[in-house]
Write an enzyme that holds these catalytic residues in place. Structure first.
Site, PDB file in Angstrom:
ATOM      1  N   GLU A 164       0.840  -1.193   0.000  1.00 53.52           N
ATOM      2  CA  GLU A 164       0.000   0.000   0.000  1.00 53.52           C
ATOM      3  C   GLU A 164       0.873   1.241   0.000  1.00 53.52           C
ATOM      4  O   GLU A 164       1.854   1.314   0.733  1.00 53.52           O
ATOM      5  CB  GLU A 164      -0.886   0.026   1.252  1.00 53.52           C
ATOM      6  CG  GLU A 164      -1.922  -1.044   1.275  1.00 53.52           C
ATOM      7  CD  GLU A 164      -2.828  -0.964   2.491  1.00 53.52           C
ATOM      8  OE1 GLU A 164      -2.806   0.049   3.216  1.00 53.52           O
ATOM      9  OE2 GLU A 164      -3.554  -1.925   2.718  1.00 53.52           O
TER      10      GLU A 164
ATOM     11  N   ASP B 141      -3.651   3.727  -1.118  1.00 50.47           N
ATOM     12  CA  ASP B 141      -4.422   3.765   0.115  1.00 50.47           C
ATOM     13  C   ASP B 141      -5.107   5.115   0.278  1.00 50.47           C
ATOM     14  O   ASP B 141      -4.599   6.142  -0.183  1.00 50.47           O
ATOM     15  CB  ASP B 141      -3.482   3.507   1.295  1.00 50.47           C
ATOM     16  CG  ASP B 141      -4.207   3.176   2.576  1.00 50.47           C
ATOM     17  OD1 ASP B 141      -5.356   2.702   2.512  1.00 50.47           O
ATOM     18  OD2 ASP B 141      -3.618   3.384   3.650  1.00 50.47           O
TER      19      ASP B 141
ATOM     20  N   GLU C 287     -12.443   0.446   2.678  1.00 53.93           N
ATOM     21  CA  GLU C 287     -11.948   0.376   4.053  1.00 53.93           C
ATOM     22  C   GLU C 287     -13.050   0.760   5.031  1.00 53.93           C
ATOM     23  O   GLU C 287     -13.912   1.569   4.714  1.00 53.93           O
ATOM     24  CB  GLU C 287     -10.796   1.367   4.262  1.00 53.93           C
ATOM     25  CG  GLU C 287      -9.580   1.089   3.434  1.00 53.93           C
ATOM     26  CD  GLU C 287      -8.488   2.121   3.682  1.00 53.93           C
ATOM     27  OE1 GLU C 287      -7.361   1.687   3.906  1.00 53.93           O
ATOM     28  OE2 GLU C 287      -8.769   3.330   3.657  1.00 53.93           O
TER      29      GLU C 287
END
Length: 131
Positions: free
Chosen positions: A2, A32, A89
């Site tokens: 990431e 990310d 996420e």
């Protein structure tokens, strides 16, 4: 692996070369927290990314009819058109999971699935799943 948008903001040749070396070694690269920094669509073209990770700030208040719904859906569609997979996420509810799945989100992570656990405990879960 990431990386953050911030890393790409001032990416020098050595960063680009390092990312290319990782890709050549078969290591997938995810951006990310997409959408929270200096989101430049040029990064998506310039760097060979495999995944976009939708930041939890967009997922947290994800409900039918919200601005976050439109943003999540747009990010997923855009990423797929560019050949990228999407990871959401901070998925904490069944409704969030279902909405994201309905938009075609490829993967999700968050407390809906599991709280963060130590590596040793995770390995035990994987071993148990194989049985």
């Amino acid at each position: 692996m990431e990386i953050t948008e911030g890393l790409l903001l001032n990416a020098e040749v050595n960063v680009t070369d390092t990312l290319r070396t990782f890709r050549d070694a078969g290591i997938a690269i995810a951006m990310d927290d997409f959408g929270t920094g200096y989101s430049s669509l040029a990064y998506l073209k310039k760097f060979e990314l495999d995944y976009l990770k939708i930041d939890q700030s967009f997922v947290r208040n994800l409900v039918e009819g919200s601005d976050d719904k439109a943003l999540c859906e747009a990010i997923i569609v855009m990423a797929h058109k560019l050949g990228l997979k999407v990871i959401a996420e901070g998925v904490e509810t069944e409704q969030q999971r279902d909405l994201l799945a309905g938009y075609g989100c490829d993967y999700a992570q968050g407390w809906f699935y599991s709280k963060a656990i130590p590596a040793q405990e995770f390995e035990a879960l994987l071993a148990a799943a194989k049985r």
